[in-house]
Design an enzyme around this catalytic site. Structure first.
Site, short mmCIF file in Angstrom:
data_model
loop_
_atom_site.label_atom_id
_atom_site.label_comp_id
_atom_site.label_asym_id
_atom_site.label_seq_id
_atom_site.Cartn_x
_atom_site.Cartn_y
_atom_site.Cartn_z
CG ASP A 1 -1.91 1.10 1.27
OD1 ASP A 1 -3.12 0.81 1.16
OD2 ASP A 1 -1.49 2.28 1.38
CG ASN B 1 -4.97 11.58 -5.48
OD1 ASN B 1 -4.38 11.55 -6.54
ND2 ASN B 1 -5.67 10.56 -5.02
CG HIS C 1 -7.57 11.99 -9.42
ND1 HIS C 1 -8.04 11.58 -8.20
CD2 HIS C 1 -7.78 10.97 -10.28
CE1 HIS C 1 -8.51 10.35 -8.30
NE2 HIS C 1 -8.38 9.96 -9.57
CG ASP D 1 -4.95 8.75 -12.30
OD1 ASP D 1 -5.24 8.31 -11.16
OD2 ASP D 1 -5.80 9.10 -13.14
CD GLU E 1 -3.80 3.61 -1.13
OE1 GLU E 1 -4.67 2.75 -0.84
OE2 GLU E 1 -2.86 3.95 -0.37
P1 GH3 Z 1 -1.76 5.40 4.25
O1 GH3 Z 1 -0.30 5.67 4.33
O2 GH3 Z 1 -2.36 5.15 5.57
O3 GH3 Z 1 -2.05 4.29 3.30
O4 GH3 Z 1 -2.43 6.73 3.70
P2 GH3 Z 1 -3.05 6.99 2.28
O5 GH3 Z 1 -3.23 8.44 2.11
O6 GH3 Z 1 -2.25 6.30 1.25
O7 GH3 Z 1 -4.41 6.19 2.37
P3 GH3 Z 1 -5.89 6.60 2.16
O8 GH3 Z 1 -6.65 5.32 2.15
O9 GH3 Z 1 -6.31 7.66 3.10
O10 GH3 Z 1 -5.95 7.23 0.73
C1 GH3 Z 1 -5.91 6.50 -0.43
C2 GH3 Z 1 -6.20 7.45 -1.57
O11 GH3 Z 1 -6.04 6.82 -2.84
C3 GH3 Z 1 -7.60 7.99 -1.55
C4 GH3 Z 1 -8.05 7.91 -2.98
O12 GH3 Z 1 -8.57 9.12 -3.43
C5 GH3 Z 1 -6.81 7.57 -3.74
N1 GH3 Z 1 -7.07 6.81 -4.93
C6 GH3 Z 1 -7.69 5.61 -5.05
N2 GH3 Z 1 -7.74 5.21 -6.33
C7 GH3 Z 1 -7.16 6.18 -7.07
C8 GH3 Z 1 -6.92 6.37 -8.47
O13 GH3 Z 1 -7.24 5.52 -9.32
N3 GH3 Z 1 -6.27 7.49 -8.86
C9 GH3 Z 1 -5.87 8.45 -7.95
N4 GH3 Z 1 -5.24 9.51 -8.40
N5 GH3 Z 1 -6.10 8.31 -6.64
C10 GH3 Z 1 -6.74 7.19 -6.19
MG MG Z 2 -2.05 4.19 1.29
MG MG Z 3 -5.00 1.90 1.08
#
Ligand code: GH3
Ligand code: MG
Ligand code: MG
Ligand code: MG
Length: 322
Positions: A177, A185, A190, A194, A220
């Site tokens: 992760d 983001n 965004h 990506d 992610e």
């Molecule tokens: P942690 O270290 O605890 O994992 O923190 P984090 O910020 O990585 O985790 P969190 O689950 O808060 O955020 C994950 C983010 O990933 C939120 C979401 O908007 C973003 N995300 C998910 N899928 C995509 C995608 O396809 N593209 C983009 N740009 N962002 C994405």
């Molecule tokens: Mg994360």
């Molecule tokens: Mg996650």
């Protein structure tokens, strides 16, 4: 375009071959049905064929029947040439799998027109196959990263775990992760997020062996299956992957970013009595422990009592970030 002519009469065969060569076809000419079958069985076989009805060894109708019997290969467009004109015989030829027929002596312009209609059918067939392949790809892959999608990686995990149980080997599940990915983001948009996901996917793919499997498990989160990978090896491989992400900055259109991932590992041999979902859950618990330990590190799921009940013990500190 390649075309096969199967005709036992040498004069007709030569005249046909010449006429078609002049039209631009790449002609392969043979004298009987057995040779025709041999040509049609080749890897890069002609997909258009003119088959004389009456030929030694194997007649044109038998060739049609045989070709249609092999369902897996690309479609060949088969035209029977015959001096037979009775409706019953023509029906027999079509039922054997011919697409069309011409009665001898035939008009060269008519022959060309019929070949063109054959080419149109083959083009349609190609487009259908392409559409089917593309749909199959889309159904099994993640659009952004082109890795296996969640449904597929779950399916492959299950397959690999059952296989390793049969073979008494160890499959390692590695859940990765991206750390603080939301900030990417939030701060750079965004689109930059990506780009990072695509680059993480590339680095993961480049860090595993050809028979390992990498999939996008969630936003992610990535699930990597390391086949036939025992615990000692797996720890080193996970560490290698962790460094492949944190060791080199990510170029995005916005700016260069330094990122890291946290990794949770679970070894199938530690959970022989557990379901696949439970083993993934164990990897997830280990991942959670890696986050809690400060991120950019690897943690390993530790089985509790080997009785199969949920244990929740998983945060063995083994590797520290460099
Ligand atoms: P942690 O270290 O605890 O994992 O923190 P984090 O910020 O990585 O985790 P969190 O689950 O808060 O955020 C994950 C983010 O990933 C939120 C979401 O908007 C973003 N995300 C998910 N899928 C995509 C995608 O396809 N593209 C983009 N740009 N962002 C994405
Ligand atoms: Mg994360
Ligand atoms: Mg996650
Ligand atoms: Mg003949």
């Amino acid at each position: 375009m390649k075309i096969l002519i199967a005709e036992d009469d040498p004069v007709s065969r030569m005249m046909l071959a010449r006429a078609l060569q002049r039209t631009g076809y790449q002609v392969i000419a043979v004298a009987d049905g057995a040779q025709a079958m041999k040509e049609l069985d080749q890897e890069d076989a002609p997909r258009l064929a003119l088959l004389d009805w009456v030929m030694p060894r194997k007649d044109g109708v038998e060739v049609c029947r045989e070709v249609r019997g092999h369902k897996a290969r690309p479609y060949s467009y088969l035209i029977l040439l015959s001096s037979k004109e009775s409706k019953r015989e023509i029906v027999e030829g079509l039922q054997a799998g011919a697409d069309d027929y011409l009665t001898k002596p035939f008009d060269p312009e008519e022959l060309k027109a019929r070949l063109r209609s054959g080419e149109r059918i083959l083009e349609l067939e190609d487009r259908l196959v392409e559409a089917r392949e593309s749909m199959r790809f889309q159904a099994t892959h993640d659009q952004l990263t082109c890795l296996w999608n969640r449904a597929m990686i779950a399916e492959l995990t299950s397959r690999e775990i059952y296989r390793s149980r049969r073979e008494m080997s160890c499959t390692t599940l590695m859940l990765c992760d991206i750390d603080h990915f939301k900030q990417v983001n939030d701060q750079y948009g965004h689109a930059a997020g990506d780009e990072v996901l695509q680059e993480v996917a590339r680095r993961l793919q480049n860090s595993v062996r050809s028979y390992d499997v990498v999939g996008r498990y969630g936003g992610e989160e990535f699930l990597v299956i390391l086949n036939k990978c025992d615990p000692i090896n797996a720890k080193a491989r996970a560490e290698h992957i962790r460094v492949a992400i944190s060791g080199k900055p990510f170029s995005t259109h916005a700016r260069k970013l330094t990122l890291s991932i946290s990794i949770g590992l679970a070894f199938s041999t530690d959970y022989i009595a557990r379901s696949v979902e439970e083993i993934i859950h164990e990897a997830d618990t280990a991942l959670y422990a890696a986050k809690a330990a400060g991120r950019n590190c690897v943690r390993i799921a530790r089985p509790g009592k080997e009785t199969g009940e949920t244990n929740g013990v998983s945060a063995d500190v083994t590797l520290q970030p460099s």
